[in-house]
Design an enzyme around this catalytic site. Structure first.
Site, mmCIF file in Angstrom:
data_model
loop_
_atom_site.group_PDB
_atom_site.id
_atom_site.type_symbol
_atom_site.label_atom_id
_atom_site.label_comp_id
_atom_site.label_asym_id
_atom_site.label_seq_id
_atom_site.Cartn_x
_atom_site.Cartn_y
_atom_site.Cartn_z
ATOM 1 N N SER A 106 45.748 88.189 -15.188
ATOM 2 C CA SER A 106 47.059 88.030 -14.562
ATOM 3 C C SER A 106 47.675 89.388 -14.241
ATOM 4 O O SER A 106 47.089 90.169 -13.501
ATOM 5 C CB SER A 106 47.956 87.186 -15.467
ATOM 6 O OG SER A 106 49.105 86.770 -14.800
ATOM 7 N N ASP A 252 46.254 87.335 -9.640
ATOM 8 C CA ASP A 252 45.654 85.996 -9.486
ATOM 9 C C ASP A 252 46.539 85.042 -8.687
ATOM 10 O O ASP A 252 46.245 83.862 -8.562
ATOM 11 C CB ASP A 252 45.290 85.393 -10.842
ATOM 12 C CG ASP A 252 46.493 85.106 -11.716
ATOM 13 O OD1 ASP A 252 47.456 85.906 -11.685
ATOM 14 O OD2 ASP A 252 46.480 84.108 -12.451
ATOM 15 N N ASP A 254 49.585 83.650 -8.901
ATOM 16 C CA ASP A 254 50.419 82.534 -9.372
ATOM 17 C C ASP A 254 51.865 82.953 -9.613
ATOM 18 O O ASP A 254 52.701 82.127 -9.968
ATOM 19 C CB ASP A 254 49.825 81.871 -10.623
ATOM 20 C CG ASP A 254 49.708 82.802 -11.819
ATOM 21 O OD1 ASP A 254 50.097 83.981 -11.704
ATOM 22 O OD2 ASP A 254 49.220 82.338 -12.875
#
Length: 460
Positions: A106, A252, A254
Site C-alpha cells: 500500500s 495499489d 485504493d
C-alpha cells in the site's frame, strides 16, 4: 528491518533474516498457509486463485514465489501481473475464483511488500479467517500436490480494461456530462499501477491528462502515501498547467487524494464526503465509515435525510457494517471509496468517476465544491506502549470517566462530544495507542489530543 504478521495478512521489508523480514521462505510459508485455508474452505476438486501486484521493485520476485507455491499445492492461478487492489478484487468474482492475493504494501516505502488475502467474494478476510492462516503458518503442516496434479498458471492481461469498462457502465457515472466538461487533470501515480489505470480511465471520459510519475517501474519519486507533504509537485503542476484538479493515488490504487485548481489539498477525508454527497443525491440510503473518520460524512448524510453508521477501523469492518445496514456508499477517511454497486472494496477508479460526475453536474470549481462542506480538522498522535502497561484497563477507566458522553467501545474508546471527538485505540500492528481527534479548528483538535495523552499518562 521488519516482519509483521496479522489477521489482515503479512507485510515486511525485503531481505534479511527468515522470520524477521519478508524473505522468500516467509512468502512461501504464508502462501502455503493460504492455499491450505482455500482448500479447507472450499473442499472440491479444482481450485482457482487470482494474483496481482503493484509495481514495487520486489513485486515480480514475490509474485513468482506466491504463484508457484500455490501451483505446488495443486491450485490454479490467474496471473494479472501488474494490477490494482480493486482490480484484483473484481477479478476474483468475475473469474468465479476461490480467492485472491494482492501483493502490495500500500502506502509503505519501496523496501516494503505484503500479501493481502481475499475470499471468494473478492473481499478481505475477517479476523477469524486471518487467525486460521496465522495458525497454519505456525503449524507448518502443508500437503503439496504430486507431479501430475500441479496447478496451472494462466496469464490474463485484460482486467484493468474490464475494470474501466465496469466503472464507466455504472448508472451514476455521467459519462456524457464529464466529456462535455472537457476537464484538464494532472495525475500523480507514484510510478505504480495507478499509471496504467487512472489515465486510461480519464482518457475514455474525454479528460485531458497530464501525467506525473505514471511509469509503473516501482521507483517511487516521493513517499507514496498521498498526503499534502508528499504531493507538492502535483500541487505546483496543477497551478502551472492551469488544470481543473489533481489526482493522486497510492501504489495499489485504493486511496484517492484530490488537489483543487489552486494547488490546495481537497482533504483526504473529503474524498468520501463529496462522493457520498453525489451518490445520496441520486440514491437515498445509509452510509458507513470507520470510527476514526471525519464527522463530515455524518453531516452530509443527514443533509440528505439519511442515516450514518460508524464501524470499527479496518476495511473488512467497514464492509461488514455496510452489508448489515445495506449502505449505498461507504469507506474510510484516508481517501478510500467503497461503492457496493461496483464491489465491496476501496476503489479509486470508482471514486474518480463519481467525483467528476459531481463536478460536471454542478458546473463548479473544486475549491468552491470544498467550500460547501463543513470544515473539520484532525490531530493524529500516538503513545508508545511498555510491557507493564494495561491498555484495556486504561481505556476502561477513560470510558467510565466519560460515561455521560456519547461513547462507542466497539474499537477502543471513542467519545463524541457535542463539538468534537476523540478516538483511542490499540494498534493492531504496532505497540502503540493511537489518539485521533477532530474539531472545528486545528488548535482545538491538537489541544484535545494533548489532553487525552496526559490523561492516559496519568492512568499508566
Amino acid at each position: 528491518m521488519t516482519l509483521i504478521k496479522s489477521i489482515s495478512g503479512i507485510r515486511g521489508t525485503i531481505g534479511g533474516g527468515v522470520g524477521e523480514n519478508l524473505t522468500p521462505i516467509d512468502v512461501v510459508k504464508f502462501s502455503s498457509a493460504y492455499g491450505k485455508w482455500i482448500k479447507n474452505q472450499r473442499n472440491k476438486d479444482q481450485y482457482k486463485v487470482v494474483v496481482g501486484r503493484d509495481a514495487r521493485i520486489s513485486g515480480e520476485m514475490v509474485q513468482s514465489l506466491v504463484m508457484h507455491t500455490l501451483s505446488g499445492m495443486g491450485i490454479n492461478v490467474v496471473d494479472l501481473e501488474l494490477s490494482t487492489t480493486p482490480t484484483v478484487e473484481m477479478a476474483v468474482t468475475l473469474e468465479h475464483a476461490d480467492g485472491g492475493i494482492i501483493l502490495t504494501a500500500s502506502h509503505n516505502p519501496k523496501q516494503w511488500n505484503a500479501l493481502k488475502l481475499l475470499n471468494k467474494d473478492g473481499e478481505f478476510l475477517n479476523a477469524a479467517e486471518g487467525q486460521q492462516i496465522l495458525d497454519y503458518v505456525e503449524q507448518e503442516d502443508f500437503d503439496f500436490a504430486d507431479v501430475d496434479n500441479l496447478g496451472k498458471i494462466n496469464y490474463h492481461n485484460a482486467y484493468i480494461d474490464l475494470h474501466i469498462e465496469e466503472v464507466m457502465a455504472l448508472p451514476l457515472v455521467n459519462v456524457e456530462q464529464i466529456k462535455q466538461s472537457k476537464f484538464k487533470v494532472v495525475v500523480d501515480a507514484v510510478n505504480s499501477t495507478g499509471g496504467i489505470s487512472i489515465p486510461p480511465l480519464l482518457e475514455m471520459l474525454g479528460v485531458e491528462v497530464i501525467k506525473l510519475y505514471c511509469e509503473p517501474n516501482g521507483h517511487f519519486p516521493h513517499n507514496p502515501e498521498p498526503l499534502a507533504k508528499n504531493l507538492k509537485e502535483l500541487s505546483k503542476t496543477v497551478v502551472s498547467e492551469n488544470a481543473d484538479l489533481g489526482i493522486a493515488v497510492d501504489p495499489d490504487v485504493d486511496r484517492l487524494a484530490l488537489v483543487d485548481e489552486n494547488g490546495e489539498m481537497f482533504g483526504e477525508e473529503y474524498t468520501l464526503v463529496s462522493v457520498a454527497d453525489y451518490v445520496l443525491g441520486k440514491t437515498k440510503g445509509d452510509t458507513v465509515s470507520n470510527l476514526s473518520s471525519s464527522r463530515a460524512l455524518r453531516d452530509v448524510t443527514e443533509k440528505h435525510g439519511c442515516t450514518y453508521h460508524a464501524s470499527a477501523v479496518g476495511e473488512v469492518n467497514v464492509v461488514a457494517k455496510m452489508k448489515e445496514v445495506n449502505a449505498v456508499i461507504g469507506g474510510e477517511g484516508n481517501g478510500g471509496i467503497i461503492y457496493p454497486e461496483l464491489h465491496y472494496g476501496r476503489d479509486s477508479l470508482a471514486g474518480v468517476t463519481l467525483f467528476l460526475s459531481l463536478l460536471a453536474e454542478r458546473e463548479t470549481k473544486v475549491s468552491d465544491l470544498r467550500g460547501t462542506y463543513t470544515s473539520y480538522y484532525m490531530a493524529k498522535e500516538k503513545i508508545e506502549l511498555t510491557p507493564d502497561l494495561d491498555v484495556d484497563q486504561i481505556l476502561n477507566s477513560i470510558a467510565s470517566e466519560y460515561k455521560s458522553e456519547k461513547i462507542s467501545t466497539i474499537d477502543g474508546v471513542k467519545i463524541d462530544f457535542p463539538e468534537n471527538w476523540v478516538h483511542l485505540r490499540k494498534s493492531n500492528t504496532e505497540p502503540i495507542i493511537r489518539i485521533y481527534t477532530e474539531a472545528k479548528s486545528q488548535n482545538e483538535a491538537d489541544k484535545l489530543a494533548q489532553r487525552f495523552i496526559q490523561e492516559i499518562k496519568d492512568l499508566a
